[in-house]
Design an enzyme around this catalytic site. Structure first.
Site: not given
Ligand code: UD1
Length: 431
Positions: A22-23, A120, A125, A310, A402
Site C-alpha cells: 500500500k505505502n 490523525c 504528523r 507499523d 484501508r
Molecule cells: C510513512 C508510512 C507509515 C509509516 C511511516 C514510518 C506511508 C503512506 N505511510 O508515513 O505507514 O508508519 O512512514 O515508517 O508511506 N514528520 C514531521 N514533519 C514532516 C514529516 C514527518 O515532523 O514534514 C514526523 C512525523 O510526525 C513522524 C516522523 O516524522 O513523527 C516520521 O514520519 P514519516 O517518516 O514522514 O512518516 P509518513 O511518511 O507520514
C-alpha cells in the site's frame, strides 16, 4: 459500519500470498501525474486507500483503469493533461498520503492548491519537512485557511536538501518533485525504506535519473520530461510481517509467498527470539510454532532496517500472551499506543508511559468487543482475537480495509474462524 468477528483458538496452517505494498502503491500512483504517457502498475493491492487516491487523481485529470492482467491486479494511470491542480480537503483528509500530489502538480503545471492533511490518530504528523523541501526546490508556498498555495512560475531548480530527521513521506515527496527540476538535487539524511527504492526504480523506468535510493544520500538529476512505464509494486512488508506475527501467535505453520524475508528481518529476529521458528526462502518465509509458549522480548521501533513502527501494534498483541514482561518503545510516532487500552479489554496487562509500553504476558486473552483506532492498531486486535477464548468483535474495520487486502479471506484459508459482519455504509473516515 462493518465489524469483524473472530472466534479464537484455531491454529493457522497454509499459504498466504502477500499483496503489493500500500505505502508504495500510493506514491507510485502519484508519480503518474508527472507524465502525459500511461503508467502501468502491476502487483497492485486493491484497498480503500488506493481507491481514495484514484478518486483524487481522476479529479486532477488522470484516467484510472483498474484491470486484471496476466499477473493479477494492475492499474493503468494516464494523465494526458492536468485538468485541475486543486486537491480539496475532503479528499486529502481521507488519506494523508494524498498530500504527495502537491509536488508533482507543481512540477507539471507550475502551481497547485492542495489541502493540508490535518492531524490523525497517531500523533500530530506535520508536513513541515515536505514544504521546506518544495521551497528549497524553488516553489513559493503560502498557507491560507488550511490550504497550501504553491507556485513555481519559472519552474523548479535542483537543490541540496538535508532533512533534520528521517521522514519517509518527505523523502518521497522531494523525489517526486525533483525529478522534473532543472539541475541536480541531493537529498541528505533521506529515508532508506524499501518503498523509497521502489519509487526510485519506477521513476527511473519513466526516464528519471535517481541514484542512491536505499542509502541516506539520494542524487537526482532533473530531466525535461518523463515517459510512461510498467512497474510491479514491491511486496507489502507490513502485511507480510502482520501475518508472520499472526502465525507466531496462533501457532501452526504458515508460508508467506510473493514476499521477501530480508524486508522484515528485524521482526523475524524478534519472532525467533520469542521462540517461534522462521525459515527464510527465496520467494518468502515460513513461520512455525508448535505448542511451546512464546517468551517476552523487548522491541524498539526505528527507521528501516530497524523494527517498523507499523508492526509495533501487532507485536504488542503477540507479547500479551508471552511468558514474562516485554518493553515496547515507540520512537517514530507519538501517541501510537491507542491499541493498548483495546487489548486491555481482552484482558491484556499493559502499562503505557510516554513512548514506552510494558506488557506483562498472561495465559489467555478473553474475547470482547473492541474498536479499531487506526490501520495497524485494528489488525493487532484481529491477531489478538485469533487466540482469545470465545468471540472477539472488532468495530470500525474501515481502518483495516484501508491497508489489508482480503484479510478475512487470507486468514480463513489458513483455518482461522473469522467473519465479516456487514453494517450500514458510512462515510466516516478518520486518517
Ligand atoms: C510513512 C508510512 C507509515 C509509516 C511511516 C514510518 C506511508 C503512506 N505511510 O508515513 O505507514 O508508519 O512512514 O515508517 O508511506 N514528520 C514531521 N514533519 C514532516 C514529516 C514527518 O515532523 O514534514 C514526523 C512525523 O510526525 C513522524 C516522523 O516524522 O513523527 C516520521 O514520519 P514519516 O517518516 O514522514 O512518516 P509518513 O511518511 O507520514
Amino acid at each position: 459500519m462493518d465489524r469483524i468477528a473472530i472466534v479464537g483458538g484455531a491454529p493457522l496452517n497454509g499459504v498466504i500470498q502477500i499483496s503489493g505494498a500500500k505505502n508504495s502503491a500510493i506514491k507510485l500512483m502519484a508519480a503518474s501525474l508527472l507524465t502525459d504517457e500511461p503508467l502501468r502498475l502491476t502487483n497492485m493491492p486493491r484497498l480503500a486507500d488506493t481507491r481514495f487516491l484514484g478518486t483524487l487523481l481522476t479529479r486532477l485529470g488522470t484516467i484510472v483503469d483498474e484491470r486484471t492482467g496476466d499477473a493479477g491486479a494492475e492499474t493503468l494511470l494516464h494523465t494526458p493533461e492536468i485538468v485541475s491542480s486543486f486537491a480539496p480537503y475532503d479528499l486529502v483528509r481521507q488519506m494523508r498520503a494524498s498530500f504527495n500530489v502537491l509536488g508533482p502538480l507543481i512540477a507539471r503545471t507550475g502551481q497547485a492548491k492542495v489541502s493540508l492533511p490535518g492531524g490523525c490518530t497517531i500523533g500530530a504528523r506535520p508536513v513541515d519537512l515536505h514544504l521546506k523541501a518544495l521551497e528549497a526546490l524553488g516553489a513559493q508556498i503560502d498557507l491560507h485557511e488550511g490550504y497550501v498555495y504553491a507556485q513555481a512560475p519559472r519552474g523548479l531548480t535542483g537543490a541540496e536538501i538535508t532533512f533534520p530527521f528521517v521522514s519517509v513521506g518527505a523523502t518521497e515527496h522531494a523525489m517526486l518533485t525533483a525529478v522534473l527540476a532543472r539541475g541536480e538535487t541531493v537529498l541528505a539524511n533521506a529515508a532508506c525504506e524499501p518503498e523509497i527504492i521502489d519509487l526510485a526504480e519506477c521513476l527511473n523506468k519513466m526516464g528519471a535519473k535517481v541514484s542512491g535510493a536505499g542509502t541516506p544520500v539520494i542524487r537526482i538529476v532533473g530531466v525535461d520530461r518523463l515517459s510512461g512505464a510498467t512497474h510491479a509494486v514491491i511486496t507489502d512488508r507490513i502485511e507480510a510481517g502482520t501475518y508472520a506475527v499472526a502465525a507466531a501467535m496462533a501457532g501452526g505453520e504458515v508460508r508467506l509467498t510473493n514476499t521477501r524475508a530480508d524486508l522484515i528481518e528485524a521482526l523475524l529476529l524478534k519472532i525467533e527470539e520469542a521462540g517461534a521458528e522462521v525459515e527464510r526462502m527465496d520467494d518468502g518465509v515460513i513461520i512455525r510454532r508448535n505448542g511451546a509458549r512464546l517468551k517476552a522480548v523487548d522491541i524498539d521501533t526505528g527507521v528501516y532496517p530497524g523494527f517498523a513502527t507499523d508492526l509495533q501494534a501487532q507485536f504488542m498483541a503477540l507479547m500479551t500472551v508471552a511468558e514474562g514482561e516485554s518493553t515496547i518503545r515507540e520512537h517514530i510516532f507519538e501517541n501510537r499506543f491507542m491499541h493498548a487500552p483495546e487489548l486491555a479489554r481482552l484482558g491484556a496487562d499493559i502499562t503505557v508511559s510516554g513512548g514506552e509500553a510494558r506488557v506483562r504476558g498472561i495465559d489467555m486473552l478473553e474475547g470482547a468487543q473492541v474498536m479499531a483506532t487506526d490501520l495497524r492498531a485494528s489488525v493487532s486486535l484481529v491477531i489478538a482475537g485469533l487466540v482469545a477464548r470465545g468471540e472477539t468483535v472488532v468495530g470500525r474495520v474501515y481502518h483495516l480495509d484501508r491497508g489489508f487486502e482480503r484479510l478475512e479471506e487470507k486468514l480463513v484459508a489458513c483455518g482461522a474462524n473469522v467473519r465479516r459482519i456487514k453494517g450500514a455504509a458510512t462515510a466516516e473516515i478518520e486518517d
